[in-house]
Design a protein around this motif. Structure first.
Motif, PDB file in Angstrom:
ATOM      1  N   ARG A 128      32.707  51.288  30.668  1.00 10.73           N
ATOM      2  CA  ARG A 128      32.791  50.017  31.379  1.00 10.73           C
ATOM      3  C   ARG A 128      33.000  50.270  32.873  1.00 10.73           C
ATOM      4  O   ARG A 128      33.625  51.251  33.265  1.00 10.73           O
ATOM      5  N   TYR A 129      32.465  49.349  33.680  1.00 12.87           N
ATOM      6  CA  TYR A 129      32.547  49.476  35.131  1.00 12.87           C
ATOM      7  C   TYR A 129      33.400  48.356  35.718  1.00 12.87           C
ATOM      8  O   TYR A 129      33.342  47.204  35.264  1.00 12.87           O
ATOM      9  N   TYR A 130      34.164  48.714  36.741  1.00 11.08           N
ATOM     10  CA  TYR A 130      34.990  47.744  37.464  1.00 11.08           C
ATOM     11  C   TYR A 130      34.739  47.905  38.954  1.00 11.08           C
ATOM     12  O   TYR A 130      34.704  49.024  39.476  1.00 11.08           O
ATOM     13  N   ILE A 131      34.569  46.772  39.635  1.00  9.37           N
ATOM     14  CA  ILE A 131      34.480  46.773  41.091  1.00  9.37           C
ATOM     15  C   ILE A 131      35.758  46.144  41.604  1.00  9.37           C
ATOM     16  O   ILE A 131      36.234  45.139  41.059  1.00  9.37           O
ATOM     17  N   GLY A 132      36.366  46.736  42.634  1.00  9.37           N
ATOM     18  CA  GLY A 132      37.657  46.212  43.048  1.00  9.37           C
ATOM     19  C   GLY A 132      37.979  46.437  44.505  1.00  9.37           C
ATOM     20  O   GLY A 132      37.368  47.271  45.185  1.00  9.37           O
ATOM     21  N   ASN A 133      38.955  45.682  44.973  1.00 12.08           N
ATOM     22  CA  ASN A 133      39.552  45.874  46.288  1.00 12.08           C
ATOM     23  C   ASN A 133      41.015  46.236  46.064  1.00 12.08           C
ATOM     24  O   ASN A 133      41.827  45.370  45.751  1.00 12.08           O
ATOM     25  N   PRO A 134      41.379  47.522  46.179  1.00 17.44           N
ATOM     26  CA  PRO A 134      42.762  47.947  45.922  1.00 17.44           C
ATOM     27  C   PRO A 134      43.781  47.273  46.844  1.00 17.44           C
ATOM     28  O   PRO A 134      44.936  47.108  46.475  1.00 17.44           O
ATOM     29  N   MET A 135      43.336  46.878  48.047  1.00 26.13           N
ATOM     30  CA  MET A 135      44.239  46.207  48.974  1.00 26.13           C
ATOM     31  C   MET A 135      44.789  44.921  48.379  1.00 26.13           C
ATOM     32  O   MET A 135      45.955  44.586  48.529  1.00 26.13           O
ATOM     33  N   LEU A 136      43.926  44.176  47.681  1.00 24.85           N
ATOM     34  CA  LEU A 136      44.285  42.864  47.157  1.00 24.85           C
ATOM     35  C   LEU A 136      44.552  42.904  45.663  1.00 24.85           C
ATOM     36  O   LEU A 136      44.804  41.861  45.054  1.00 24.85           O
ATOM     37  N   SER A 137      44.488  44.108  45.053  1.00 21.50           N
ATOM     38  CA  SER A 137      44.626  44.264  43.599  1.00 21.50           C
ATOM     39  C   SER A 137      43.655  43.338  42.861  1.00 21.50           C
ATOM     40  O   SER A 137      43.996  42.735  41.847  1.00 21.50           O
ATOM     41  N   GLN A 138      42.457  43.228  43.392  1.00 20.76           N
ATOM     42  CA  GLN A 138      41.428  42.380  42.790  1.00 20.76           C
ATOM     43  C   GLN A 138      40.385  43.262  42.106  1.00 20.76           C
ATOM     44  O   GLN A 138      39.760  44.100  42.754  1.00 20.76           O
ATOM     45  N   TRP A 139      40.213  43.088  40.793  1.00 17.03           N
ATOM     46  CA  TRP A 139      39.278  43.901  40.036  1.00 17.03           C
ATOM     47  C   TRP A 139      38.417  43.003  39.150  1.00 17.03           C
ATOM     48  O   TRP A 139      38.915  42.098  38.503  1.00 17.03           O
ATOM     49  N   LEU A 385      35.026  61.206  49.513  1.00 13.24           N
ATOM     50  CA  LEU A 385      34.909  59.756  49.581  1.00 13.24           C
ATOM     51  C   LEU A 385      35.870  59.227  50.645  1.00 13.24           C
ATOM     52  O   LEU A 385      37.045  59.576  50.653  1.00 13.24           O
ATOM     53  N   GLN A 386      35.362  58.396  51.540  1.00 15.17           N
ATOM     54  CA  GLN A 386      36.182  57.822  52.588  1.00 15.17           C
ATOM     55  C   GLN A 386      36.515  56.384  52.203  1.00 15.17           C
ATOM     56  O   GLN A 386      35.620  55.573  52.002  1.00 15.17           O
ATOM     57  N   PHE A 387      37.799  56.090  52.089  1.00 20.18           N
ATOM     58  CA  PHE A 387      38.227  54.738  51.751  1.00 20.18           C
ATOM     59  C   PHE A 387      38.824  54.074  52.979  1.00 20.18           C
ATOM     60  O   PHE A 387      39.826  54.535  53.523  1.00 20.18           O
ATOM     61  N   VAL A 388      38.183  52.997  53.425  1.00 22.39           N
ATOM     62  CA  VAL A 388      38.672  52.223  54.564  1.00 22.39           C
ATOM     63  C   VAL A 388      39.127  50.871  54.036  1.00 22.39           C
ATOM     64  O   VAL A 388      38.332  50.107  53.503  1.00 22.39           O
ATOM     65  N   PRO A 389      40.410  50.560  54.123  1.00 22.56           N
ATOM     66  CA  PRO A 389      40.931  49.327  53.524  1.00 22.56           C
ATOM     67  C   PRO A 389      40.264  48.084  54.085  1.00 22.56           C
ATOM     68  O   PRO A 389      39.929  48.028  55.263  1.00 22.56           O
ATOM     69  N   SER A 390      40.077  47.091  53.232  1.00 20.56           N
ATOM     70  CA  SER A 390      39.414  45.856  53.613  1.00 20.56           C
ATOM     71  C   SER A 390      40.221  44.660  53.141  1.00 20.56           C
ATOM     72  O   SER A 390      40.843  44.699  52.071  1.00 20.56           O
ATOM     73  N   LEU A 391      40.205  43.604  53.910  1.00 19.88           N
ATOM     74  CA  LEU A 391      40.854  42.357  53.525  1.00 19.88           C
ATOM     75  C   LEU A 391      39.846  41.359  52.972  1.00 19.88           C
ATOM     76  O   LEU A 391      40.142  40.174  52.831  1.00 19.88           O
TER      77      LEU A 391
END
Length: 396
Positions: A128-139, A385-391
């Motif tokens: 299974r695949y999940y797309i998420g924004n770790p900043m907002l804990s949104q998956w 992998l470069q992770f740049v936080p996003s809002l």
């Protein structure tokens, strides 16, 4: 008390001070504060605010980290006495724990523009695949891709993002397929299985690639930039392979390596090539060990996307800044191409070297057992992998 309330009381905080205060707050608080008033919303959505926040928080991650119960480990730069552990996997693991479903493996497939693509292999081998924004804990869990029986195998290849004025409008998850190995007929094309956030469905796309039926060695870890995936192929003709997943072009673009780089013979196991991005460009870092001076000669090549031509950003022998063979190039700054990061094998720490000023900044020294960076930094090809936080909220 909002900024508007302060104004009513005759108190006016300088905008620079407001920004410094807000950037120190947790991501969820920042996101909620956008609802306080119109001024704060405009401030926190401004490119100025996002640049300041991102530059102080971005991370370099291991390219193919797998785990079952722990957080994703990052290659922490820790050059300013401040580290942040992004819980990339904890939110997803928590969902499985609540549903009493066991996980066999979980790993990060790709990062792009603040979004992260996770792949979860359940105990019954369901993927299974999940797309998420770790900043907002949104998956968000993606729908399961249809099974393509006519193909031999596939690789989870990457994630591409469509943006406008820094706002994320959509994304695509890419899987690349190999034809049946028993087949004698070569189709001279690649087959992609693509999930689009616009439709919420998987589709199949065939792209032509004359003379390029073999997939590149690094097909499983391309570099994502501006809706395109960039593969580095060193197995056959040494080239960069690019495809734009948001265009109507049904052909893959092949780019030869820079002339000077192409003639370089990588005879030493210490020589390495790093594929990455910086200042909105696809970048190749070529680190060649020079035995005479016991240091690395580093060339950085920038790909101009408009003309598809290479430009040499800079070249330096690290001996000029008193960094020897034990200081191995690892990456360059995501926002500033003149800042290079090296791993010091002796002192077990990162070094940031500003090539404009020749100043060096040393990170926190690691103690104890050998670090993962010790083995990673000596790989011939490294795709950190470069992770740049996003809002940004994930489009649904």
């Amino acid at each position: 008390m909002s900024k508007t309330d302060l104004k009513k009381k005759g108190v006016e905080l300088p905008e620079e001070l407001v920004i410094k205060i807000i950037t120190r707050l947790p991501p969820k608080s920042i996101f909620r504060f956008k609802l306080v008033c119109r001024d704060w919303k405009l401030l926190m959505e401004s490119s100025f605010f996002i640049d300041i926040y991102s530059k102080s928080n971005w991370s370099i991650l291991h390219g193919s980290y797998r785990c079952t119960t722990s957080f994703l480990e990052e290659v922490e730069l820790n050059l300013h006495g401040k580290t942040r552990n992004w819980s990339f996997t904890s939110d997803v693991i928590r969902k499985y724990t609540q549903n009493n479903v066991k996980i066999k493996e979980i790993w990060v497939v790709a990062c792009a523009d603040g979004l992260v693509l996770l792949c979860v292999l359940e105990e019954d081998m369901t993927k299974r695949y999940y797309i998420g924004n770790p900043m907002l804990s949104q998956w968000i869990q993606l729908s399961s891709p249809p099974y393509l029986a006519q193909y031999h195998s596939f690789v989870d290849s990457g994630l591409v993002i469509r943006k406008h004025n820094s706002a994320i409008l959509g994304y695509k998850v890419i899987r690349i397929y190999s034809e049946d190995m028993t087949s004698i007929i070569r189709t001279w094309s690649w087959t992609f299985q693509i999930y689009s956030s616009d439709t919420g469905e998987w589709s199949v796309q065939h792209v032509s690639c004359p003379g390029l039926y073999e997939l590149p060695y690094s097909k499983c870890n391309p570099v994502s930039l501006n809706g395109k995936l960039h593969w580095f192929d060193d197995m056959y003709s040494r080239r960069i392979i690019v495809h734009d997943f948001f265009s109507y072009d049904d052909k893959i673009r092949e780019l030869p390596l820079p002339v000077l780089m192409k003639s370089t013979q990588h005879e030493s196991s210490h020589n390495k090539i790093i594929c990455t991005t910086s200042q909105g460009c696809f970048v190749l870092i070529e680190a060649e060990l020079i035995e005479e001076v016991k240091s690395y000669n580093v060339r950085v090549w920038r790909l101009e996307s408009d003309s598809w031509n290479w430009e040499k950003a800079w070249e330096i022998n690290m001996a000029c800044v008193e960094l020897g063979v034990k200081c191995v190039p690892m990456a360059i700054n995501y926002f500033d191409m003149d800042i290079i990061y090296l791993w010091d094998l002796d002192h077990k720490c990162y070094i940031a070297c500003n090539l404009r000023t020749h100043t060096k900044t040393y990170g926190t020294r690691r103690h104890g057992a050998p670090c993962k960076e010790d083995s990673l930094c000596l790989d011939s090809y490294w795709y950190g992998l470069q992770f740049v936080p996003s809002l940004q909220v994930i489009p649904t």
